[in-house]
Design a protein around this motif. Structure first.
Motif, PDB file in Angstrom:
ATOM      1  N   PRO A  82     -20.295 -18.335 -10.053  1.00 53.55           N
ATOM      2  CA  PRO A  82     -21.066 -18.688  -8.858  1.00 53.55           C
ATOM      3  C   PRO A  82     -20.134 -18.913  -7.675  1.00 53.55           C
ATOM      4  O   PRO A  82     -18.972 -19.312  -7.843  1.00 53.55           O
ATOM      5  N   PRO A  83     -20.636 -18.673  -6.479  1.00 54.57           N
ATOM      6  CA  PRO A  83     -19.799 -18.904  -5.286  1.00 54.57           C
ATOM      7  C   PRO A  83     -19.398 -20.371  -5.179  1.00 54.57           C
ATOM      8  O   PRO A  83     -20.213 -21.281  -5.346  1.00 54.57           O
ATOM      9  N   GLY A  84     -18.140 -20.588  -4.928  1.00 56.14           N
ATOM     10  CA  GLY A  84     -17.633 -21.946  -4.758  1.00 56.14           C
ATOM     11  C   GLY A  84     -17.350 -22.663  -6.056  1.00 56.14           C
ATOM     12  O   GLY A  84     -16.993 -23.857  -6.044  1.00 56.14           O
ATOM     13  N   LYS A  85     -17.517 -22.010  -7.232  1.00 53.09           N
ATOM     14  CA  LYS A  85     -17.294 -22.663  -8.523  1.00 53.09           C
ATOM     15  C   LYS A  85     -16.039 -22.156  -9.221  1.00 53.09           C
ATOM     16  O   LYS A  85     -15.850 -22.385 -10.418  1.00 53.09           O
ATOM     17  N   GLU A  86     -15.186 -21.456  -8.508  1.00 53.05           N
ATOM     18  CA  GLU A  86     -13.987 -20.926  -9.134  1.00 53.05           C
ATOM     19  C   GLU A  86     -13.100 -22.063  -9.653  1.00 53.05           C
ATOM     20  O   GLU A  86     -12.988 -23.136  -9.019  1.00 53.05           O
TER      21      GLU A  86
END
Length: 248
Positions: A82-86
């Motif tokens: 998900p975006p921002g969950k790296e």
């Protein structure tokens, strides 16, 4: 020499870090199932949102009581980040539902996850297959009913005994109360002198009779006298006897 030790240390540290980023758990450890029932094999996978760990394979298998391994299912997973969950860690459930169980299906079921260079296996869950479920017995109700009936019988018996004892004691108490009331309410009066006993009169008369008899023995009568004539002493004896009988 120091540089070689540094390289070895960095290599071991990298292995530990890589192993700490992923994990596989199975809970609960024991399950009970019935025949022809489907069971879900738990499998919770913990990994980091990176390109290296979002792609893995899951294998499901079980060991019977003889230790024989039987494969059940395997699947490939490719999780989207998900975006921002790296580089964040997440735990996801990948439970697998088995086919209807048979009587010989009791054993330990495992979930194993393989990444490109890491392999993790769960601690396993033991599934016990039973032919029949739990049947609730009615012993508790039987004991409760028996205990209640026993208490009721004892209470009835105790009540009957108390009633009988009260009926047996009340008449005596009433009589004592009546006598006490009579004694308390009776006016004081001079008690009449006791009557002279009859034996006193008899004793006085007996003394007179004995004295007459004694005098007769001292002065006996003649053997032959005319029938029409009586002595004075015989008349006195007859009068004393008549008086004695009258007093009696």
């Amino acid at each position: 020499m120091a540089s070689n030790l540094k390289v070895i240390f960095l290599f071991l540290w990298s292995l530990l870090c890589e192993g700490g980023d992923v994990n596989v758990q199975q809970n609960p450890l024991i399950q009970v199932a019935l025949l022809k029932e489907e069971v879900s094999i738990p499998c919770e996978v913990t990994f980091r949102y990176t390109l290296k760990y979002t792609k893995f394979s899951i294998f499901y298998y079980w060991f019977n009581s003889s230790g024989q391994r039987t494969s059940i299912y395997n699947q490939e997973e490719n999780v989207q980040i998900p975006p921002g969950k790296e580089n964040t860690t997440i735990t996801k459930s990948y439970n697998h539902k088995t086919m209807p169980l048979e009587s010989h299906s009791s054993g330990t079921y495992y979930c194993e996850v393989q990444w490109s260079d890491i392999q993790k296996m769960g601690n396993g869950v033991y599934i016990l297959v039973r032919e029949t479920g739990y049947t609730e017995t009615s012993y508790g109700w039987d004991i409760l009913i028996t205990f209640t009936a026993l208490l009721a019988a004892l209470s009835i018996t105790a009540t009957a005994l108390l009633v009988w004892k009260r009926k047996a004691l009340c008449p005596k108490r009433n009589q004592l109360n009546i006598l006490r009331q009579k004694i308390e309410t009776r006016p004081p009066s001079a008690s009449p002198p006791p009557p002279s006993p009859v034996y006193d009169c008899l004793n006085s008369q007996q003394v007179e009779v004995y004295s007459v008899l004694e005098s007769n023995t001292k002065n006996p009568e003649p053997r032959r006298k005319p029938p029409g004539k009586t002595s004075e002493k015989q008349e006195t004896l007859e009068e004393s006897c008549d008086t004695l009988y009258e007093n009696i």
